[in-house]
Design a protein around this motif. Structure first.
Motif, PDB file in Angstrom:
ATOM      1  N   LEU A  94      12.989 -10.537   1.579  1.00 30.20           N
ATOM      2  CA  LEU A  94      14.031  -9.635   1.062  1.00 30.20           C
ATOM      3  C   LEU A  94      13.876  -8.239   1.651  1.00 30.20           C
ATOM      4  O   LEU A  94      14.857  -7.599   2.049  1.00 30.20           O
ATOM      5  N   PHE A  95      12.647  -7.765   1.736  1.00 31.33           N
ATOM      6  CA  PHE A  95      12.410  -6.416   2.264  1.00 31.33           C
ATOM      7  C   PHE A  95      12.625  -6.365   3.774  1.00 31.33           C
ATOM      8  O   PHE A  95      13.053  -5.340   4.316  1.00 31.33           O
ATOM      9  N   SER A  96      12.326  -7.465   4.453  1.00 33.25           N
ATOM     10  CA  SER A  96      12.588  -7.544   5.889  1.00 33.25           C
ATOM     11  C   SER A  96      14.096  -7.505   6.151  1.00 33.25           C
ATOM     12  O   SER A  96      14.562  -6.879   7.117  1.00 33.25           O
ATOM     13  N   ALA A  97      14.860  -8.151   5.279  1.00 40.29           N
ATOM     14  CA  ALA A  97      16.327  -8.124   5.397  1.00 40.29           C
ATOM     15  C   ALA A  97      16.864  -6.711   5.188  1.00 40.29           C
ATOM     16  O   ALA A  97      17.814  -6.283   5.860  1.00 40.29           O
ATOM     17  N   ALA A  98      16.262  -5.962   4.267  1.00 42.67           N
ATOM     18  CA  ALA A  98      16.679  -4.566   4.051  1.00 42.67           C
ATOM     19  C   ALA A  98      16.368  -3.707   5.270  1.00 42.67           C
ATOM     20  O   ALA A  98      17.129  -2.807   5.625  1.00 42.67           O
ATOM     21  N   LEU A  99      15.262  -4.024   5.934  1.00 39.03           N
ATOM     22  CA  LEU A  99      14.861  -3.262   7.119  1.00 39.03           C
ATOM     23  C   LEU A  99      15.888  -3.384   8.240  1.00 39.03           C
ATOM     24  O   LEU A  99      16.165  -2.411   8.947  1.00 39.03           O
ATOM     25  N   ILE A 100      16.489  -4.570   8.395  1.00 38.77           N
ATOM     26  CA  ILE A 100      17.457  -4.752   9.487  1.00 38.77           C
ATOM     27  C   ILE A 100      18.897  -4.555   9.015  1.00 38.77           C
ATOM     28  O   ILE A 100      19.835  -4.768   9.778  1.00 38.77           O
ATOM     29  N   THR A 105       0.832  -1.212   0.000  1.00 38.89           N
ATOM     30  CA  THR A 105       0.000   0.000   0.000  1.00 38.89           C
ATOM     31  C   THR A 105       0.867   1.262   0.000  1.00 38.89           C
ATOM     32  O   THR A 105       0.493   2.270  -0.597  1.00 38.89           O
ATOM     33  N   VAL A 106       2.026   1.202   0.668  1.00 34.74           N
ATOM     34  CA  VAL A 106       2.969   2.332   0.591  1.00 34.74           C
ATOM     35  C   VAL A 106       3.424   2.504  -0.854  1.00 34.74           C
ATOM     36  O   VAL A 106       3.434   3.620  -1.397  1.00 34.74           O
ATOM     37  N   ALA A 107       3.788   1.399  -1.485  1.00 37.34           N
ATOM     38  CA  ALA A 107       4.249   1.443  -2.876  1.00 37.34           C
ATOM     39  C   ALA A 107       3.154   1.963  -3.810  1.00 37.34           C
ATOM     40  O   ALA A 107       3.414   2.788  -4.698  1.00 37.34           O
ATOM     41  N   ASN A 108       1.916   1.475  -3.612  1.00 35.26           N
ATOM     42  CA  ASN A 108       0.797   1.982  -4.413  1.00 35.26           C
ATOM     43  C   ASN A 108       0.687   3.497  -4.295  1.00 35.26           C
ATOM     44  O   ASN A 108       0.476   4.198  -5.284  1.00 35.26           O
ATOM     45  N   ALA A 109       0.814   3.987  -3.050  1.00 34.27           N
ATOM     46  CA  ALA A 109       0.695   5.425  -2.807  1.00 34.27           C
ATOM     47  C   ALA A 109       1.788   6.214  -3.531  1.00 34.27           C
ATOM     48  O   ALA A 109       1.585   7.367  -3.916  1.00 34.27           O
ATOM     49  N   TYR A 110       2.940   5.576  -3.724  1.00 35.87           N
ATOM     50  CA  TYR A 110       4.042   6.219  -4.445  1.00 35.87           C
ATOM     51  C   TYR A 110       3.945   5.998  -5.962  1.00 35.87           C
ATOM     52  O   TYR A 110       4.853   6.378  -6.699  1.00 35.87           O
ATOM     53  N   GLY A 111       2.845   5.400  -6.406  1.00 36.46           N
ATOM     54  CA  GLY A 111       2.625   5.214  -7.839  1.00 36.46           C
ATOM     55  C   GLY A 111       3.176   3.920  -8.400  1.00 36.46           C
ATOM     56  O   GLY A 111       3.207   3.732  -9.621  1.00 36.46           O
ATOM     57  N   ALA A 112       3.622   3.010  -7.532  1.00 42.60           N
ATOM     58  CA  ALA A 112       4.198   1.735  -7.989  1.00 42.60           C
ATOM     59  C   ALA A 112       3.101   0.719  -8.262  1.00 42.60           C
ATOM     60  O   ALA A 112       1.933   0.909  -7.891  1.00 42.60           O
ATOM     61  N   ARG A 113       3.471  -0.371  -8.887  1.00 40.46           N
ATOM     62  CA  ARG A 113       2.589  -1.519  -9.098  1.00 40.46           C
ATOM     63  C   ARG A 113       3.459  -2.775  -9.118  1.00 40.46           C
ATOM     64  O   ARG A 113       4.650  -2.704  -9.405  1.00 40.46           O
ATOM     65  N   ASN A 160      11.586   4.565  -4.459  1.00 40.93           N
ATOM     66  CA  ASN A 160      11.180   5.655  -3.574  1.00 40.93           C
ATOM     67  C   ASN A 160      10.397   5.131  -2.371  1.00 40.93           C
ATOM     68  O   ASN A 160      10.612   5.554  -1.232  1.00 40.93           O
ATOM     69  N   ALA A 161       9.498   4.198  -2.648  1.00 40.43           N
ATOM     70  CA  ALA A 161       8.638   3.668  -1.579  1.00 40.43           C
ATOM     71  C   ALA A 161       9.436   2.867  -0.552  1.00 40.43           C
ATOM     72  O   ALA A 161       9.280   3.052   0.662  1.00 40.43           O
ATOM     73  N   LEU A 162      10.292   1.966  -1.029  1.00 40.10           N
ATOM     74  CA  LEU A 162      11.022   1.114  -0.093  1.00 40.10           C
ATOM     75  C   LEU A 162      12.085   1.903   0.668  1.00 40.10           C
ATOM     76  O   LEU A 162      12.293   1.669   1.871  1.00 40.10           O
ATOM     77  N   ASN A 163      12.737   2.848  -0.002  1.00 39.20           N
ATOM     78  CA  ASN A 163      13.677   3.724   0.710  1.00 39.20           C
ATOM     79  C   ASN A 163      12.958   4.499   1.803  1.00 39.20           C
ATOM     80  O   ASN A 163      13.469   4.623   2.929  1.00 39.20           O
ATOM     81  N   PHE A 164      11.788   5.000   1.486  1.00 43.81           N
ATOM     82  CA  PHE A 164      11.003   5.739   2.477  1.00 43.81           C
ATOM     83  C   PHE A 164      10.675   4.854   3.674  1.00 43.81           C
ATOM     84  O   PHE A 164      10.876   5.251   4.835  1.00 43.81           O
ATOM     85  N   TYR A 165      10.180   3.664   3.407  1.00 48.08           N
ATOM     86  CA  TYR A 165       9.784   2.739   4.476  1.00 48.08           C
ATOM     87  C   TYR A 165      10.977   2.384   5.367  1.00 48.08           C
ATOM     88  O   TYR A 165      10.903   2.487   6.597  1.00 48.08           O
ATOM     89  N   VAL A 166      12.086   1.986   4.760  1.00 47.20           N
ATOM     90  CA  VAL A 166      13.261   1.562   5.531  1.00 47.20           C
ATOM     91  C   VAL A 166      13.851   2.742   6.309  1.00 47.20           C
ATOM     92  O   VAL A 166      14.147   2.620   7.510  1.00 47.20           O
ATOM     93  N   ASP A 167      14.001   3.884   5.664  1.00 47.01           N
ATOM     94  CA  ASP A 167      14.577   5.064   6.335  1.00 47.01           C
ATOM     95  C   ASP A 167      13.716   5.505   7.514  1.00 47.01           C
ATOM     96  O   ASP A 167      14.234   5.817   8.600  1.00 47.01           O
ATOM     97  N   THR A 168      12.398   5.540   7.301  1.00 44.47           N
ATOM     98  CA  THR A 168      11.482   5.993   8.354  1.00 44.47           C
ATOM     99  C   THR A 168      11.488   5.043   9.537  1.00 44.47           C
ATOM    100  O   THR A 168      11.515   5.476  10.701  1.00 44.47           O
ATOM    101  N   MET A 169      11.503   3.749   9.255  1.00 46.41           N
ATOM    102  CA  MET A 169      11.494   2.772  10.338  1.00 46.41           C
ATOM    103  C   MET A 169      12.813   2.762  11.101  1.00 46.41           C
ATOM    104  O   MET A 169      12.837   2.600  12.328  1.00 46.41           O
ATOM    105  N   LYS A 170      13.925   2.943  10.390  1.00 48.98           N
ATOM    106  CA  LYS A 170      15.226   2.996  11.081  1.00 48.98           C
ATOM    107  C   LYS A 170      15.323   4.231  11.966  1.00 48.98           C
ATOM    108  O   LYS A 170      15.869   4.183  13.072  1.00 48.98           O
ATOM    109  N   LYS A 171      14.777   5.321  11.487  1.00 46.58           N
ATOM    110  CA  LYS A 171      14.881   6.592  12.211  1.00 46.58           C
ATOM    111  C   LYS A 171      13.891   6.672  13.378  1.00 46.58           C
ATOM    112  O   LYS A 171      14.235   7.122  14.474  1.00 46.58           O
ATOM    113  N   SER A 172      12.654   6.194  13.148  1.00 44.25           N
ATOM    114  CA  SER A 172      11.589   6.454  14.121  1.00 44.25           C
ATOM    115  C   SER A 172      10.856   5.210  14.613  1.00 44.25           C
ATOM    116  O   SER A 172       9.926   5.325  15.418  1.00 44.25           O
TER     117      SER A 172
END
Length: 436
Positions: A403-409, A197-205, A222-234
Motif C-alpha cells: 500500500l505504501f509503495s503504491a502511494a510512493l508511485i 523507523t521514520v514513523a517511530n522518529a515521528y512518534g508513531a507506533r 506526518n511520517a508517510l507524507n514526509f517520506y512520499v513527498d521527499t522521495m518524489k521531490k529528491s
C-alpha cells in the motif's frame, strides 16, 4: 586366486556406497547480499577442512528467500539444512520448536564475545536458536564532496527535516544526481523496515497497548507524507523497485547524495573495487525527528538449522565456522579487515578495525543504543523496532508495504494508503484473536 568379474562389480558397488554414505551434502539457503556471497566464496576453505561435507548453495533475493524459508519450515519440507534468517524468524520459529537449539558450542567459539543484544534477539527463554553472521543498525551515508561543494554541513545527529532540506539542495535530475535514496520495494523487511523507523522518529507506533493499529493517527500521516513527498521531490525514478541492493548500487555509482540504510553497507561504499565514491563518503547516525526512540533499527542475519534437516551435526559445524572469530580473520586476510562481518562480536572492534573502518564508531554506538523493547515514544505491547515480533506481522507488514509503495508511485494517495492499512491490519489482527 583372481576375483571374478561379478565379485569385482560387487566390491566396486560397496565402495561407491560407502563413499556416498560418508559424504554429506548441506543445502544452505541465503540472501544475495555481498557478505553472504563472500561467505559462499570463502566456504571452499571449509570444504577443504571438511572433505566429508559438501555445500550446496541456494542464493535468493531477500523477499523470495523469506517466502521460500517460511513455506518450507511451516510445512516441514526439509529442503534446507542451514537457513539464513533474522531475529524475527529466530524468535518465532524457535518458540514453535522448528529450529534446533544452538547449544554445546565449542569453547573456541567464544559465545560471550557476541554482543548480548544480538544473542538475546536470536534467543527464546535463554535458548539460542541461530548464530549471528552479522548484525546491523541503520545509519546515514552521505557524499562529503557534494556537501562541501554546496556549502552544507551534516550534523552528527540530523533530523529527517534537515535531511530533506539537504536532499532538495543536492538534487540535479538532469545529471542523474538524486538528493536521497530510500527503500521503496514492498516487503515487511524491505520498505517497511525503513518506513517504520521514520514513523517511530515521528512518534508513531504500529499498535497501541490494546493492539489497535494506529495508522489513522497524525504521527503516521506526518511520517508517510514526509517520506512520499521527499522521495518524489529528491529521490530517483523507479524508487518503488529499490531495496537495499538497488540503493547500494545507486549510491556506489555516484547517483545518491544521501542514503539511509543498513550499517553493514559501510564496507561496500568504501570499497574502491565496487564504489566510485569510496573516498567521498561520510557516516552519521540515522535521522530522528520528534524522538530518537526507534529511529535506528536492530537486525541480524544469522544461520539456523531447521529440525527437519537430516544433517544437523554437519549443519552446526558449518554454522559455527561461518560465524566464528576464525572466519572473521579469514575475511580480514583475504579481503581486508574493514570487510569483517560487523556488529556481532566485541573483539571485532579492535583498534585496527576501528582505524580501518570509518563507519565502525557510528555502527557500534547505534547498535548499543537500539532497544527493541522500547521502539516508540509511547508504550507498545510488542518487541521490535522496525518490525513487530508476532507471527501475523509477516503477512500484515507485506500488505502494508504494498500500500505504501503504491502511494510512493502515485497509484493512491497517502490518506488512502493509511486508511487501507488501518482496515487491513484491524481485520487481520481481529482474525488472529488480538488482544490475546
Amino acid at each position: 586366486m583372481q576375483p571374478t568379474a561379478k565379485a569385482l562389480l560387487a566390491l566396486t558397488c560397496m565402495t561407491l556406497s560407502s563413499v556416498s554414505l560418508g559424504a554429506q551434502t548441506l543445502t544452505i539457503a541465503t540472501v544475495n547480499n555481498s557478505d553472504m556471497i563472500r561467505m559462499q566464496k570463502l566456504s571452499k576453505t571449509f570444504e577443504t577442512e571438511h572433505p566429508d561435507i559438501k555445500l550446496n548453495w541456494v542464493v535468493l533475493e531477500e523477499n523470495v528467500l523469506r517466502q521460500r524459508l517460511t513455506t518450507d519450515i511451516a510445512t516441514q519440507g526439509g529442503q534446507f539444512d542451514v537457513l539464513t534468517i533474522g531475529m524475527y524468524e529466530a524468535a518465532l520459529w524457535g518458540a514453535k520448536g522448528w529450529l534446533e537449539p544452538m547449544k554445546d558450542l565449542p569453547a573456541s567459539y567464544a559465545l560471550d564475545d557476541v554482543f548480548p543484544s544480538v544473542r538475546e534477539g536470536l534467543s527464546v527463554k535463554g535458548s539460542l536458536y541461530a548464530l549471528p553472521f552479522y548484525a546491523e543498525s541503520s545509519i546515514t551515508y552521505y557524499r562529503t564532496d557534494l556537501f562541501k561543494d554546496a556549502g552544507l554541513t551534516m550534523p552528527e545527529r540530523p533530523t529527517w527535516e534537515q535531511i530533506a532540506g539537504f536532499a532538495e539542495k543536492l538534487t540535479n535530475k538532469d545529471k542523474e544526481q538524486y538528493g536521497i535514496c530510500l527503500r521503496g520495494k514492498a516487503g515487511w523487511g524491505e520498505n517497511m523496515a525503513l518506513i517504520t523507523t521514520v514513523a517511530n522518529a515521528y512518534g508513531a507506533r504500529w499498535f497501541d497497548e490494546q493492539w489497535k493499529p494506529e495508522f489513522s493517527g497524525p504521527e503516521w500521516k506526518n511520517a508517510l507524507n514526509f517520506y512520499v513527498d521527499t522521495m518524489k521531490k529528491s529521490g530517483p525514478p523507479g524508487a518503488s523497485s529499490n531495496g537495499f541492493n538497488e540503493n547500494l548500487a545507486l549510491f556506489n555509482s555516484g547517483k545518491c547524495a544521501i542514503w539511509v540504510d543498513a550499517s553493514v553497507a559501510g564496507s561496500f561504499v568504501t570499497d574502491k573495487t565496487q564504489s566510485k565514491v569510496a573516498d567521498h563518503v561520510g557516516f552519521t547516525y540515522a535521522p530522528h525527528q520528534v524522538t530518537d526512540k526507534g529511529s535506528a533499527w536492530l537486525y541480524s542475519w544469522a544461520l539456523a538449522i531447521p529440525t527437519s534437516s537430516k544433517a544437523k551435526d554437519a549443519a552446526k559445524e558449518f554454522s559455527a565456522w561461518a560465524t566464528s572469530k576464525e572466519y572473521g580473520e579469514l575475511v580480514a586476510k583475504t579481503d581486508g579487515i574493514a570487510n569483517v562481518p560487523p556488529g556481532t562480536r566485541a573483539s571485532t572492534y579492535s583498534e585496527a578495525y576501528m582505524s580501518a573502518a570509518p563507519f565502525a564508531k557510528v555502527t557500534l554506538e547505534s547498535l548499543k543504543a537500539a532497544d527493541p523493547s522500547k521502539p516508540s515514544l509511547k508504550p507498545v505491547p510488542y518487541i521490535g523496532i522496525q518490525l513487530v515480533t508476532i507471527p501475523e506481522f509477516q503477512g500484515i507488514g507485506t500488505q502494508v508495504g504494498k500500500l505504501f509503495s503504491a502511494a510512493l508511485i502515485g497509484q493512491t494517495t497517502v490518506d488512502q494508503a493509511l486508511a487501507a492499512a488501518q482496515q487491513t491490519t484491524e481485520r487481520e489482527m481481529k482474525r488472529a484473536g488480538y488482544p490475546k
